[in-house]
Design an enzyme around this catalytic site. Structure first.
Site, PDB file in Angstrom:
ATOM      1  N   LYS A 182       0.919  -1.168  -0.066  1.00  0.00           N
ATOM      2  CA  LYS A 182      -0.099  -0.133  -0.004  1.00  0.00           C
ATOM      3  C   LYS A 182       0.845   1.274   0.082  1.00  0.00           C
ATOM      4  O   LYS A 182       0.255   2.349   0.327  1.00  0.00           O
ATOM      5  CB  LYS A 182      -1.060   0.046   1.174  1.00  0.00           C
ATOM      6  N   GLU A 211       7.509 -13.326  36.332  1.00  0.00           N
ATOM      7  CA  GLU A 211       6.801 -14.541  36.382  1.00  0.00           C
ATOM      8  C   GLU A 211       7.799 -15.629  36.545  1.00  0.00           C
ATOM      9  O   GLU A 211       8.864 -15.498  36.119  1.00  0.00           O
ATOM     10  CB  GLU A 211       5.824 -14.496  35.369  1.00  0.00           C
ATOM     11  N   HIS A 227       2.566 -17.998  28.379  1.00  0.00           N
ATOM     12  CA  HIS A 227       3.742 -17.366  27.815  1.00  0.00           C
ATOM     13  C   HIS A 227       4.855 -18.346  27.700  1.00  0.00           C
ATOM     14  O   HIS A 227       5.035 -19.142  28.328  1.00  0.00           O
ATOM     15  CB  HIS A 227       4.311 -16.269  28.744  1.00  0.00           C
TER      16      HIS A 227
END
Lengths: 289, 381
Positions: A41, A210, A247
């Site tokens: 584009k 985490e 994850h």
């Protein structure tokens, strides 16, 4: 990496559904989006900015400081290479499921060219009151508010919750740095901690980690010598071992990546680790006196 | 994705790394046939994609075909770490002089590949690192430069491999190649044995394919092992959802890995027990309807906790899906909502209008309410 309102931002993959949705939100918040990339584009306009075939064209025609990638997994390496070769020195890669060896290649390229990468698999960066890049709800006033607490998070959703808790407790954020949930990321917890340590607008740091890997242990090593207070929450305390918890990076294998190891390393470095995210604000208040 | 030993060894062999002669057997009779074909004492090894097979009794030595048959009969059908043993590797028994360790893996600290070698092998690498750190060599590699024979030689210098530096260096280079060509997360030879006749042979091998590379390694992925899944987990997988079944009674639907893990942690912190992990963050955020069906189909669920904190995942889209599912399923268990983040104003309005429910102000409040509701539901049964 911290993004500022003056930074000119390129969106690679601007014409896709998510690219469009989040470009509009970034613009509405004040992020200075200057151009987009989509090879098919080129020459058109999208979200009010010109679309180029490559990041190289965007650099020479429009100029930009930061590129944010809304690009499918197998296209990320080439898109990042395009941006780096165009001279871009700050990249934010949102895409999840990028092949790990592609990530290593693009990080090596970035390193050789002095470029900093955040992600992949990050929800992005927020500088409340100025701008954001990625897909964070910066525009929700009950979650993000200008202030003096820096937040580092592997998770977008949990990072969002932590920011909400901070605002509910009367704090605001100097910067939110989402580092991403993949096992190999361009900016580690330690790297982000270093950035916030050096940031004059940041008085204290919240680390949202985490299970999996050793990034929190590594960050603890840095936090030990910081004068700014650091508090932490680590997700995955009761997660079963051997399973990837959503994850790619969140997995305990044998003795590696456990909650216990991260908790011990952070506490030994003087970083208080909270049992629930809602405890973070209270701990911060105590630490800031 | 994990690979069984025989599939991992096939990759080593293709890379030119010596492995013992042997073949896969799927019955006691077949194991006997392989043993007599080999004509030497053998080991019979359970093929399951997990470590600790020896300790679980899944590896046995057999001096002749007859005892290979007996060993096979004993091992087939065993359950090791949730995997039922359906295949065996029957291979020639090695006469071991020394055991080494070699591996290539992704390293978060150096953000690239890491080649590792130790002259002490046969045990967990963590044990090696702890007990004999001076014997463990770690070489971070720039993936764009690759790993050369020269680098391998430098790495092995001073380890006292007794003239085996040459072959060991070649094996390390081949191992790096195998890691690279196969989009590995990890490739590990443990032990890499020096036999009494001086040859180096890979006696066991672990190979983990990077899950994010499966789509460009389809042929390879066919040789990998499926994770052992419960019926509900398999249904989740078919839907493209990460559902992990647990043994508690609070059904969890969250968005994002971090938030959903935390939901489980905070449930446990307040004395409750989650029934599952299920997150519909990222690209899955439009799948609330099938996701909620999955959570509610677990018969242990006594309360449903929906915890959304939207970033990329829009809470208005997820909540609309959750409401569609609830209206269609009309679950008998109480439903508790906590909704924050992107699109939460619309989501809260929807909950009020369609369900007459006002979401809890904080996640902790919602979780405490869910635990109480689950207890109430089981007490009234």
């Amino acid at each position: 990496m911290i993004v500022r309102g003056a930074d000119r931002v390129l969106v690679q993959g601007i014409t896709g559904k998510q690219g469009t949705y989040w470009t509009e939100r970034m613009q509405a918040y004040g992020t200075r989006i200057v151009a987009g990339v989509n090879p098919k584009k080129a020459g058109t306009e999208h979200c009010g900015v010109p679309v180029f075939a490559t990041a190289g064209d965007a650099m020479s025609e429009a100029g930009f400081d930061v590129s944010v990638l809304f690009v499918p997994p197998l296209g990320v390496k080439a898109a990042a290479q395009d941006a780096i070769e165009a001279g871009c020195r700050r990249l934010v890669i949102l895409t999840e499921h990028v092949p790990v060896q592609d990530v290593m290649e693009l990080l090596s390229m970035a390193g050789a060219n002095g470029a900093v990468v955040v992600g992949p698999n990050t929800a992005g960066l927020v500088t409340p009151g100025e701008c954001f890049v990625g897909f964070m709800p910066a525009f929700e006033g009950d979650i993000f508010r200008p202030g003096r607490v820096g937040v580092v998070s592997r998770s977008g959703s949990l990072g969002t919750l932590a920011c909400l808790n901070l605002v509910q407790a009367g704090f605001g954020q100097s910067a939110f740095i989402g580092i991403g949930g993949d096992p190999i990321v361009g900016t580690t917890t330690r790297d982000a901690l270093q950035v916030l340590d050096a940031d004059e607008r940041t008085d204290a740091v919240v680390v949202i980690g985490e299970i999996g890997g050793t990034m929190e242990e590594d960050a603890a090593d840095y936090a030990r010598d910081m004068s700014k207070p650091v508090v932490a929450f680590i997700a995955g305390r009761v997660s079963p071992p051997g399973k990837k918890m959503g994850h790619a990076g969140a997995i305990v294998t044998g003795d590696r990546g456990t909650y216990a190891s991260k908790h011990a390393a952070l506490e030994a470095a003087g970083v208080e680790v909270l049992d629930t995210p809602s405890g973070v604000a209270r701990a911060l208040r105590a630490a800031l006196g | 994705m994990n690979f069984e030993e025989h599939a991992a060894k096939a990759l080593l062999q293709a890379a030119g790394i010596p492995v013992p002669r042997g073949r896969v057997a799927r019955s006691a009779g077949e194991a006997e046939a392989v043993a007599s074909e080999l004509g030497v004492p053998v080991v019979v090894k359970a093929q399951v994609p997990t470590g600790k097979r020896g300790r679980a009794g899944g590896i046995r030595a057999a001096d002749d075909p007859r005892s290979a048959r007996e060993a096979a009969g004993a091992i087939l059908g065993m359950e090791i770490a949730g995997h039922r043993v359906e295949a065996l590797l029957v291979e020639e028994r090695a006469l071991i002089a020394e055991e080494y360790y070699a591996a290539v893996l992704g390293d978060a600290a150096s953000k690239g590949p890491l080649v590792m070698f130790s002259s002490e092998g046969g045990m967990d690498v963590e044990e090696v690192a702890a007990s004999t750190p001076d014997r463990l060599r770690r070489k971070p590699v720039d993936i764009l430069d690759g790993f050369s024979l020269k680098a391998a030689h430098e790495m092995l210098g001073g380890l006292g491999l007794g003239g085996n530096e040459g072959p060991a260096a070649e094996i390390l280079v081949a191992l790096y190649r195998a890691w690279r060509d196969n989009d590995a997360e990890l490739i590990e030879i443990n032990p890499l044995a020096r036999l009494t006749d001086g040859r180096l042979v890979a006696l066991d091998c672990k190979f983990v394919l990077d899950d994010s590379s499966v789509r460009r390694q389809e042929a390879l992925a066919d040789a990998g092992s499926a994770e052992p899944l419960t019926a509900l987990e398999a249904r989740g997988k078919a839907l493209g959802l990460r559902y992990i079944e647990l043994d508690g009674d609070i059904g969890v639907l969250g968005n994002g890995a971090g938030l959903t893990m935390t939901t489980m942690d905070v449930i446990a912190h307040h004395g409750g027990r989650p029934a599952n992990f299920l997150e519909i963050g990222g690209a899955a955020y439009t799948k609330a309807v099938p996701a909620l069906e999955l959570v509610l189909d677990n018969p242990r669920v006594r309360c449903l906790l929906v915890n959304f904190c939207g970033a990329f995942a829009r809470t208005d889209v997820m909540t609309a899906g959750a409401l569609d599912a609830l209206e269609a399923l009309r679950p008998s268990v109480p439903v508790i909502f906590s909704v924050h983040g992107t699109g939460s104003a619309e989501a809260r309005a929807m909950l009020r209008e369609r369900l007459g429910v006002i979401p809890h102000k904080t996640m902790d409040e919602a979780i405490i309410a869910a635990i109480a509701a689950a207890r109430g539901a089981s007490a009234s049964r």
